[in-house]
Write a protein that holds these residues in place. Structure first.
Motif, short mmCIF file in Angstrom:
data_model
loop_
_atom_site.label_atom_id
_atom_site.label_comp_id
_atom_site.label_asym_id
_atom_site.label_seq_id
_atom_site.Cartn_x
_atom_site.Cartn_y
_atom_site.Cartn_z
N ILE A 46 -14.96 -27.12 40.15
CA ILE A 46 -16.10 -26.91 41.04
C ILE A 46 -17.25 -26.11 40.41
O ILE A 46 -18.42 -26.43 40.62
N ILE A 47 -16.93 -25.11 39.62
CA ILE A 47 -17.97 -24.25 39.05
C ILE A 47 -18.45 -24.86 37.72
O ILE A 47 -17.67 -24.98 36.78
N PRO A 48 -19.73 -25.23 37.64
CA PRO A 48 -20.26 -25.85 36.41
C PRO A 48 -20.09 -24.92 35.20
O PRO A 48 -20.33 -23.72 35.29
N GLY A 49 -19.66 -25.49 34.10
CA GLY A 49 -19.54 -24.74 32.86
C GLY A 49 -18.32 -23.83 32.78
O GLY A 49 -18.18 -23.07 31.82
N MET A 50 -17.45 -23.90 33.78
CA MET A 50 -16.27 -23.04 33.79
C MET A 50 -15.27 -23.54 32.76
O MET A 50 -14.83 -24.69 32.82
N THR A 51 -14.92 -22.67 31.84
CA THR A 51 -13.93 -23.03 30.82
C THR A 51 -12.54 -22.64 31.32
O THR A 51 -12.40 -21.83 32.24
N GLU A 52 -11.54 -23.20 30.68
CA GLU A 52 -10.15 -22.87 31.02
C GLU A 52 -9.91 -21.38 30.81
O GLU A 52 -9.30 -20.71 31.65
N VAL A 69 -15.85 -12.12 41.43
CA VAL A 69 -17.06 -12.93 41.55
C VAL A 69 -16.91 -14.08 40.57
O VAL A 69 -16.83 -13.86 39.36
N VAL A 70 -16.83 -15.30 41.08
CA VAL A 70 -16.62 -16.46 40.23
C VAL A 70 -17.91 -17.18 39.88
O VAL A 70 -17.95 -17.99 38.96
N TRP A 71 -18.97 -16.88 40.62
CA TRP A 71 -20.28 -17.49 40.34
C TRP A 71 -21.34 -16.70 41.09
O TRP A 71 -21.10 -16.21 42.20
N SER A 72 -22.52 -16.59 40.49
CA SER A 72 -23.67 -16.02 41.21
C SER A 72 -24.91 -16.76 40.77
O SER A 72 -25.02 -17.21 39.64
N GLY A 73 -25.82 -16.92 41.73
CA GLY A 73 -27.05 -17.65 41.46
C GLY A 73 -27.74 -18.02 42.76
O GLY A 73 -27.52 -17.37 43.79
N PRO A 74 -28.58 -19.05 42.74
CA PRO A 74 -29.33 -19.44 43.93
C PRO A 74 -28.43 -19.66 45.15
O PRO A 74 -27.35 -20.23 45.04
N LEU A 75 -28.90 -19.18 46.28
CA LEU A 75 -28.14 -19.21 47.53
C LEU A 75 -27.64 -20.61 47.88
O LEU A 75 -26.49 -20.78 48.28
N GLU A 76 -28.49 -21.60 47.73
CA GLU A 76 -28.11 -22.97 48.11
C GLU A 76 -26.90 -23.45 47.32
O GLU A 76 -25.96 -24.03 47.87
N GLN A 77 -26.90 -23.21 46.01
CA GLN A 77 -25.76 -23.61 45.19
C GLN A 77 -24.53 -22.78 45.53
O GLN A 77 -23.42 -23.30 45.58
N ALA A 78 -24.74 -21.48 45.78
CA ALA A 78 -23.63 -20.61 46.14
C ALA A 78 -22.96 -21.11 47.42
O ALA A 78 -21.73 -21.11 47.51
N GLU A 79 -23.76 -21.55 48.38
CA GLU A 79 -23.19 -22.08 49.62
C GLU A 79 -22.32 -23.31 49.34
O GLU A 79 -21.24 -23.46 49.92
N LEU A 80 -22.80 -24.17 48.46
CA LEU A 80 -22.05 -25.38 48.12
C LEU A 80 -20.72 -25.03 47.45
O LEU A 80 -19.67 -25.52 47.85
N TYR A 81 -20.76 -24.17 46.43
CA TYR A 81 -19.53 -23.81 45.72
C TYR A 81 -18.55 -23.09 46.64
O TYR A 81 -17.35 -23.31 46.59
N HIS A 82 -19.08 -22.24 47.50
CA HIS A 82 -18.25 -21.51 48.46
C HIS A 82 -17.53 -22.50 49.37
O HIS A 82 -16.31 -22.40 49.59
N GLN A 83 -18.26 -23.46 49.88
CA GLN A 83 -17.69 -24.46 50.78
C GLN A 83 -16.65 -25.32 50.06
O GLN A 83 -15.58 -25.60 50.60
#
Length: 98
Positions: A46-52, A69-83
């Motif tokens: 789910i998280i772009p660029g996440m390595t093993e 914290v597994v990702w931080s950035g623009p709110l809209e993307q954060a909502e998507l990854y959270h969901q």
């Protein structure tokens, strides 16, 4: 004959205001339901660029500290990854605005 003179009114300048786009942090919480492997696979999927390696490090942090914290950035993307992470069964903290 009378002539009208141009008015000498005040010209208002528009104030320049820079508004930063809202950002948020995606935080995964520790639980007794999900395996390390499941959390790692979800993060990589789910998280772009996440390595093993990074996914394993975060999963260990979640286990040790209770959250990460597994990702931080623009709110809209954060909502998507959270969901999406929540949809995979991970235990999520509410989005944290930053």
């Amino acid at each position: 004959m009378t002539y009208a003179s141009p008015s000498t009114g005040t010209v208002l300048e528009r104030a320049k205001e820079t508004v930063k786009y809202p950002e948020a942090r995606v935080i995964v919480l520790d639980d007794s339901v999900n395996t390390f492997e499941h959390v790692v696979n979800c993060l990589k999927k789910i998280i772009p660029g996440m390595t093993e390696e990074k996914a394993w490090h975060l999963t260990q942090q979640i286990d040790k500290d209770g959250s990460a914290v597994v990702w931080s950035g623009p709110l809209e993307q954060a909502e998507l990854y959270h969901q999406q992470l929540s949809g995979e069964g991970l235990t999520m903290a509410p989005l944290e605005r930053c």
